[in-house]
Motif scaffolding. Structure first.
Motif: not given
Length: 412
Positions: A9-11, A96-100, A136-137
């Motif tokens: 995950a990005a976070d 969306i963060d996880d898709i990115a 968003r991406t």
């Protein structure tokens, strides 16, 4: 066909799993598949496998991992209740963060041709995320099936840089007429956005085996989806060359095993007028071996007239000619050779899945065949024989010769 991989995950909150399916070639453009509200279940894995057959490296991330990782739900009432509970608690922004993060991981795979861009295809929950992913991406092409709640985020449309394709169902209670009208008003008319509405079908019309599955709408939507992806990221196949190789093995070499290698694992052929052909490798191979490839008369000839090539299929128009010196099971089953010469127009609609033939729909005028071999009297019925072929190549030949009342309209 696939395997399970882990994505960070990005976070920094952890890792989540994803199902990865590879094309037969081992490489291709990357596509993220957005899940429905039932998790990464057998249905979503089958979608990824299908896109892998189309030539994509397809990956389905577990977007519910923050709520209940690894969840796979079916179609029971309790499954639906659990799915809706997960949907209501799902955070689209985190999704969306996880898709990115999945897009980043996908591009890093050695099997992915990242330089051509990546795509996203989402269903239901994933349908809404397809819109948000486009906004968003930097995804090159995003495709959404019956997304729910897109009308509430239309202000983000100004951020879309790639292609966006949305499939809407006319009877979708989760995206009613007012919502679809808002989507059309907010997104319609933009050159990089395609909107398609499917009359008479409900939400989840593309879920194979589902309650609302509609095969004709699903096939049309899939064709449009692949066309949009091919336009944006490829892969690009020479469908004409693939078709010509198939027909060369059929008619020139008469090599059934070689013919079958040009097709997907479970292809089908349907000769529409006589309902002959086969569904699946076993039956189609049997048909080719014993009733088609070796059963055509020696002087059989295909004369091409026109060809239209699309993203996933081609349409061939040609003259098919032969002398009826052998029994032709697929066209004239049970009819002994008459020695008559036959020449008829034919049309073939040839569908591909990736670089392989998926199916053939072959059309011709059976009445014209029967007239030419002497089994149908054109004096008693409004049918014609070889004249149909001759007029096809020479449009100046008389029209309306079967219409007795044609002369009555002269001068009117």
């Amino acid at each position: 066909m696939g395997s399970t991989v882990q994505i960070s995950a990005a976070d920094g909150s952890g890792q989540f799993s994803a199902y990865l399916a590879l094309p037969a070639s081992g490489k291709g453009p990357g596509v993220v598949i957005g899940q429905e509200i039932f998790g990464v279940n057998a249905s979503m894995r089958a979608v990824a496998d299908l896109y892998a057959e189309e030539g994509y490296v397809a990956i389905v991330p577990d977007l519910f991992w923050r709520l209940q990782p690894g969840i796979e739900l079916g179609s029971t009432e309790s499954d639906f209740q659990q799915a809706f509970d997960l949907f209501q608690r799902f955070d689209p922004d985190k999704g969306i963060d996880d898709i990115a993060a999945t897009l980043t991981a996908l591009r890093a795979l050695p099997q992915v041709e990242a330089q051509v861009g990546t795509g996203f295809v989402g269903f239901c929950l994933g349908g809404k995320l397809a819109y948000l992913t486009a906004a968003r991406t930097d995804v090159a092409c995003s495709v959404g099936y019956y997304g729910v709640g897109i009308e509430h985020s239309l202000a983000e449309a100004a951020n879309i840089r790639g292609r966006l394709l949305l499939h809407l169902a006319e009877l979708d209670q989760f995206c009613p007429a007012a919502a679809r009208q808002a989507i059309q008003a907010g997104l319609g008319g933009q050159p990089q956005i395609e909107l398609y509405s499917y009359p008479g079908v409900d939400h989840a019309f593309a879920r194979v085996g589902g309650l609302h599955y509609d095969k004709t709408a699903a096939l049309l939507a899939h064709e449009r989806s692949i066309a949009a992806l091919r336009r944006a990221i490829g892969p690009h196949y020479d469908l004409a060359a693939l078709w010509e190789e198939h027909t060369r093995q059929e008619f020139a070499n008469r090599d059934v095993p070689a013919t079958m290698t040009t097709m997907v694992d479970e292809p089908y052929v349907n000769h529409i007028p006589t309902m002959t052909g086969g569904v699946g490798y076993k039956n189609l191979s049997r048909f080719y071996q014993h009733h088609f490839v070796h059963g055509n008369p020696p002087d059989t000839r295909l004369t091409p007239l026109s060809r239209t090539v699309g993203a996933t299929q081609l349409v061939d128009e040609f003259l098919f000619s032969f002398t009826h010196t052998t029994e032709i099971d697929w066209m004239l089953p049970g009819i002994a050779p008459t020695g008559k010469r036959v020449e008829i127009p034919m049309v073939g609609v040839i569908k591909f899945r990736g670089p392989k033939l998926c199916h053939e729909h072959i059309y011709w005028d059976q009445a014209s065949v029967l007239v030419q071999i002497g089994l149908l009297d054109p004096q008693l019925l409004p049918v014609a024989g070889v004249e149909t072929a001759r007029k096809l190549v020479d449009e100046t030949l008389p029209s309306n010769t079967l219409m007795a009342r044609w002369k009555d309209s002269e001068g009117k």
